[in-house]
Design an enzyme around this catalytic site. Sequence first.
Site, PDB file in Angstrom:
ATOM      1  N   GLY A   1       0.800  -1.210   0.000  1.00 18.00           N
ATOM      2  CA  GLY A   1       0.000   0.000   0.000  1.00 18.00           C
ATOM      3  C   GLY A   1       0.836   1.264   0.000  1.00 18.00           C
ATOM      4  O   GLY A   1       1.894   1.347  -0.624  1.00 18.00           O
ATOM      5  N   SER A   2       0.360   2.273   0.737  1.00 16.37           N
ATOM      6  CA  SER A   2       0.920   3.620   0.641  1.00 16.37           C
ATOM      7  C   SER A   2       2.348   3.773   1.144  1.00 16.37           C
ATOM      8  O   SER A   2       2.972   4.816   0.922  1.00 16.37           O
ATOM      9  CB  SER A   2       0.016   4.609   1.386  1.00 16.37           C
ATOM     10  OG  SER A   2      -1.235   4.695   0.752  1.00 16.37           O
ATOM     11  N   VAL A   3       2.893   2.776   1.826  1.00 17.71           N
ATOM     12  CA  VAL A   3       4.309   2.840   2.201  1.00 17.71           C
ATOM     13  C   VAL A   3       5.169   2.995   0.940  1.00 17.71           C
ATOM     14  O   VAL A   3       6.218   3.637   0.957  1.00 17.71           O
ATOM     15  CB  VAL A   3       4.724   1.576   2.990  1.00 17.71           C
ATOM     16  CG1 VAL A   3       6.219   1.576   3.278  1.00 17.71           C
ATOM     17  CG2 VAL A   3       3.954   1.478   4.295  1.00 17.71           C
TER      18      VAL A   3
END
Length: 582
Positions: free
Chosen positions: A304-306
């Site tokens: 995801g957004s990592v």
Amino acid sequence: MWRRRAKGWLIICIVCFMLLMGRLMQIQLFETETFSKHNVNLLEDSVQQRTQELVIDNGRGNFLDRNGTMLTHKKVSVLVLFPFLKKLDWDIKKVSDISGISEFALKNAVDSAKKPFAYGDPAPIELTPSQMERINALNIPGVFAIEKKFERANVPAEQLLGLTGENAAELKKRYPNKELSEKTLIGVSGLEESFDEFLLPEGKSKLVYHVDGGGAPLFGINVKYVDPANPFYPVNVRTTIDKTMQQKAEDLVDKYQIKKGGLVLLNIEDNSVLAMVSRPEVNKKDPYNGTGIANRMLKQQIMGSVFKTVVAAAAIDHNLDDPNRLFDCSKKINGKPELKYDYGMLNFTDSFARSCNRTFGELAKELQKIDPNLLEQYAEKLSLTGSVGWQGDVYHTSDFKQFDNEDKGRVFLSDEARKDPNFAAMSGIGQNEVRATPLAVANMMASIARGGKKESVRTVSKIEYKNGTTMVNFPEQPLKGDSISPYTAMKLQKLLREVVLNPNGTGRWFKELPYEVAGKSGTAETGKYEDGKQLHNKWFAGYFPYQNPKYALVTVNLDVTENEGGVNLLFADMVKMLSEQD
């Protein structure tokens, strides 16, 4: 006629006698240690039939934490009693007075014993040095106070350290030129498997006495101490794990009910593992089956957004981070209205702090137009797509790997996806085919904290001989490949800190912690559903203290619903725990 018959019978008898002699020679002379296709050790079996023994140490090498504490086993000073005591008139009262164990309990234990035993095993009563000395000074045959090696009931970092088991076929396959009992334990997972050749036993330390068919002493009551007497073996593998930190980390993971996931804690200074927790736990009743044996911190996960950290690094280097440019974060990545996460117009820094998908989808598409390989190149620069564990040549083993079963990350699976703008946009927010291990994500944060310097991750610092001298060193090691520049690392550091400082940042919960935290959150859709609900991977990855980085930490909870998580609370409590220990 009768002479021919007699001659025939004589020949048959001679042939049978020769076959019998050949069989006896096979058993007695030629195949005493590898009899039949099962490689039965006849010498060992014959000895076992006429002896009883208590193994003090199985001879396999040990794992130590960074301070020298045994991890998988512990040594306990115990009272050992032999079953022939039931046939003797021994001074049970004195043993009771010294040990604090009642005469009744001692007598009952001996009367019911068929083999030598440590009193209280599997939870033996530990004796003090003074008690040991006084018991041994009694010189009672069959009564000993010794230090015995026991396997821990709860092994810290169990998936990282790994499991052992008996497997005669695999033993022969691995070590065809070694003479080993088929009952020799071998590593079947984790570091036990990676370091197996170093850990193989030279022999067991044990107390032995000879018995007749009824279990009575055969040659009196003399007990023999058997020991390989090798000053160098077994070896000790000194890990970089801190046992105290590891135990507290495991307690916190369980406190926040992380059923599938865990954490990775790295020491930034030497890029070593201080703690690693993986859930679900190993099933003690059936450890070799099920999912618990797998170390999920070494397995690729949807992040995801990592992954927006990678996109941000590429955008900085290609001048796409203009602070005056605004992105329409009232829209989804596909251009449709964003009803749930309508952030309005945001600049690059605020987009990162609030984790705006629209911004990083657009940036990923712009980067793809410049070069379809850019996302993969920057993922590699930040150590997400290759192996990050220590590897190198050790003795005769080339390309030895400490993390033998470590997955490699990825961004795209095909050239078509690499060149497709929609796939690029989804990859820019860490969805689609983007994968990385929690270990690699922790290493990315450590690299950024060090100003872009990439290093391999160690979980073992050295192997020591029994006498304490060093057998093998595993020095700090640069990680191969290109890395980001110190300038880019500095810009990323500020972005990661803004995630916490921004009043609306996804890491604002960490603003009041005793250490200043910098990091990035992530919530990835897994494509799995439970009771009709979409499941997610929840992440928080970061480092601290911000001004003088010491630790990189990743917490992750896998396959949970949107309202579940625990990763923020787990991350915060880990920071508090570490600040109290420092």
